[in-house]
Design a protein around this motif. Structure first.
Motif, PDB file in Angstrom:
ATOM      1  N   SER A 287       0.570  -1.540   0.040  1.00 21.49           N
ATOM      2  CA  SER A 287       0.520   0.022   0.127  1.00 21.49           C
ATOM      3  C   SER A 287       1.058   1.186   0.238  1.00 21.49           C
ATOM      4  O   SER A 287       2.468   1.234   0.870  1.00 21.49           O
ATOM      5  CB  SER A 287      -0.332   0.001   1.608  1.00 21.49           C
ATOM      6  N   ALA A 288       0.185   2.902  -1.019  1.00 22.08           N
ATOM      7  CA  ALA A 288       0.979   3.955  -0.475  1.00 22.08           C
ATOM      8  C   ALA A 288       1.166   3.715   1.174  1.00 22.08           C
ATOM      9  O   ALA A 288       3.005   4.713   0.981  1.00 22.08           O
ATOM     10  CB  ALA A 288       0.140   4.607  -0.622  1.00 22.08           C
ATOM     11  N   ASP A 289       1.230   3.227   1.884  1.00 18.09           N
ATOM     12  CA  ASP A 289       1.186   3.755   3.445  1.00 18.09           C
ATOM     13  C   ASP A 289       2.218   2.910   3.809  1.00 18.09           C
ATOM     14  O   ASP A 289       2.695   2.473   5.387  1.00 18.09           O
ATOM     15  CB  ASP A 289       0.677   4.408   4.674  1.00 18.09           C
ATOM     16  N   GLY A 290       2.634   1.685   2.871  1.00 16.08           N
ATOM     17  CA  GLY A 290       4.481   1.497   3.453  1.00 16.08           C
ATOM     18  C   GLY A 290       3.422  -0.479   3.705  1.00 16.08           C
ATOM     19  O   GLY A 290       3.870  -1.296   4.573  1.00 16.08           O
ATOM     20  N   THR A 291       2.001  -0.661   3.707  1.00 14.17           N
ATOM     21  CA  THR A 291       1.711  -2.037   4.602  1.00 14.17           C
ATOM     22  C   THR A 291       1.871  -2.777   3.427  1.00 14.17           C
ATOM     23  O   THR A 291       1.209  -2.552   2.518  1.00 14.17           O
ATOM     24  CB  THR A 291      -0.011  -1.442   4.921  1.00 14.17           C
ATOM     25  N   LEU A 292       2.564  -4.146   3.748  1.00 17.68           N
ATOM     26  CA  LEU A 292       2.509  -5.306   3.175  1.00 17.68           C
ATOM     27  C   LEU A 292       1.432  -5.960   3.056  1.00 17.68           C
ATOM     28  O   LEU A 292       1.108  -6.194   4.589  1.00 17.68           O
ATOM     29  CB  LEU A 292       4.035  -5.771   3.429  1.00 17.68           C
ATOM     30  N   ASN A 293       0.431  -6.640   2.314  1.00 15.60           N
ATOM     31  CA  ASN A 293      -0.192  -7.459   2.245  1.00 15.60           C
ATOM     32  C   ASN A 293      -0.412  -8.325   0.917  1.00 15.60           C
ATOM     33  O   ASN A 293       0.629  -8.893   0.483  1.00 15.60           O
ATOM     34  CB  ASN A 293      -1.332  -6.475   1.470  1.00 15.60           C
ATOM     35  N   PHE A 294      -0.433  -9.747   1.808  1.00 13.35           N
ATOM     36  CA  PHE A 294      -0.201 -10.806   1.226  1.00 13.35           C
ATOM     37  C   PHE A 294      -1.442 -11.887   1.116  1.00 13.35           C
ATOM     38  O   PHE A 294      -1.864 -11.903   2.050  1.00 13.35           O
ATOM     39  CB  PHE A 294       0.427 -12.040   2.335  1.00 13.35           C
ATOM     40  N   HIS A 295      -1.283 -12.531  -0.149  1.00 16.55           N
ATOM     41  CA  HIS A 295      -2.916 -13.421  -0.306  1.00 16.55           C
ATOM     42  C   HIS A 295      -2.268 -14.326   0.995  1.00 16.55           C
ATOM     43  O   HIS A 295      -1.346 -15.121   0.807  1.00 16.55           O
ATOM     44  CB  HIS A 295      -2.418 -13.713  -1.570  1.00 16.55           C
ATOM     45  N   TRP A 296      -3.629 -15.412   1.125  1.00 12.19           N
ATOM     46  CA  TRP A 296      -3.083 -15.865   2.078  1.00 12.19           C
ATOM     47  C   TRP A 296      -2.701 -17.682   1.355  1.00 12.19           C
ATOM     48  O   TRP A 296      -2.188 -17.962   2.343  1.00 12.19           O
ATOM     49  CB  TRP A 296      -4.601 -16.261   2.327  1.00 12.19           C
ATOM     50  N   ARG A 297      -2.781 -17.542   0.040  1.00 11.48           N
ATOM     51  CA  ARG A 297      -2.724 -18.303  -0.587  1.00 11.48           C
ATOM     52  C   ARG A 297      -1.100 -19.031  -0.403  1.00 11.48           C
ATOM     53  O   ARG A 297      -0.145 -19.845  -0.945  1.00 11.48           O
ATOM     54  CB  ARG A 297      -3.299 -18.890  -1.760  1.00 11.48           C
ATOM     55  N   VAL A 298      -0.578 -17.546  -0.249  1.00 13.67           N
ATOM     56  CA  VAL A 298       1.246 -17.115  -0.227  1.00 13.67           C
ATOM     57  C   VAL A 298       1.689 -18.523   0.850  1.00 13.67           C
ATOM     58  O   VAL A 298       3.087 -19.419   0.280  1.00 13.67           O
ATOM     59  CB  VAL A 298       1.752 -16.333   0.029  1.00 13.67           C
ATOM     60  N   MET A 299       0.995 -19.480   1.718  1.00 14.48           N
ATOM     61  CA  MET A 299       1.514 -20.448   2.683  1.00 14.48           C
ATOM     62  C   MET A 299       1.721 -21.370   2.096  1.00 14.48           C
ATOM     63  O   MET A 299       2.753 -22.605   2.380  1.00 14.48           O
ATOM     64  CB  MET A 299       0.807 -20.112   3.811  1.00 14.48           C
ATOM     65  N   GLN A 300       1.247 -21.761   0.951  1.00 13.49           N
ATOM     66  CA  GLN A 300       1.070 -22.912   0.116  1.00 13.49           C
ATOM     67  C   GLN A 300       2.371 -23.298  -0.760  1.00 13.49           C
ATOM     68  O   GLN A 300       3.073 -23.585  -1.145  1.00 13.49           O
ATOM     69  CB  GLN A 300       0.364 -23.039  -0.893  1.00 13.49           C
ATOM     70  N   LEU A 301       3.372 -22.383  -0.864  1.00 13.53           N
ATOM     71  CA  LEU A 301       4.281 -21.675  -1.614  1.00 13.53           C
ATOM     72  C   LEU A 301       5.817 -22.480  -1.108  1.00 13.53           C
ATOM     73  O   LEU A 301       5.708 -22.534   0.449  1.00 13.53           O
ATOM     74  CB  LEU A 301       4.570 -20.532  -2.364  1.00 13.53           C
TER      75      LEU A 301
END
Length: 183
Positions: free
Chosen positions: A119-133
């Motif tokens: 996000s513009a404020d530097g918040t990092l967002n991740f998809h919950w599916r990333v844990m499958q990787l």
């Protein structure tokens, strides 16, 4: 207007083309940190309490049989809970290497087609599916988003900075593009 309408009509069907849709039957395959697990539906006696809906044991993903109808939601909840500490630790480790300071804490949610966003404020967002990787691919997603704190686009400068902190990013990126949707 016509283009936007056609894209909206394809929304859900196009999404199914990005991620494999799991069935909640014995033997179905799932991944956690790149490791493959087979689903086993288990019966829990009514007088037994405290048994989680989803748990990993050995090479099995155990799901309470009475929860199979809402299996997708249960799996999403499990991965989301597991992602918070894992991703926060990964961000802590890599932010020093990248030289970027996230504006807020890590958020885990359904990001549609994206694995991560910044996000513009530097918040990092991740998809919950990333844990499958696999862990090394999760690192790529995290580092990619951390670099966005410094360079908010995909310019040559962005890719050069990413390459300076993760020289093998191209192979990780290619793996994610080729195999990420199969998980």
């Amino acid at each position: 207007m016509w283009v936007h309408q056609k894209l909206a009509e394809q929304g859900e069907s196009a999404r199914e083309d990005v991620f494999r849709v799991a069935e909640f039957v014995d033997g179905e395959g799932f991944h956690l940190l790149g490791k493959h697990y087979r689903l086993k539906l288990v019966d829990i006696p009514k007088n037994v309490t405290g048994v989680p809906s989803v748990r990993f044991e050995g090479d099995r993903l155990l799901l309470r049989r009475e929860q199979a109808a809402s299996g997708g939601k249960r799996i999403e909840e499990y991965y989301t809970r597991a992602a918070h500490p894992y991703l926060n630790e990964t961000v802590q480790r890599w932010k020093r290497i990248v030289g970027a300071e996230p504006g807020r804490f890590v958020q885990v949610m359904d990001l549609g087609y994206r694995w991560g966003s910044c996000s513009a404020d530097g918040t990092l967002n991740f998809h919950w599916r990333v844990m499958q990787l696999p862990a090394r691919i999760i690192e790529y997603v995290v580092v990619h988003e951390l670099v966005h704190i410094k360079v908010p686009n995909h310019s040559e400068k962005f890719w050069k900075m990413l390459g300076s902190v993760m020289p093998d990013y191209e192979s990780r990126k290619a793996w994610l593009k080729q195999k990420g949707g199969e998980l």
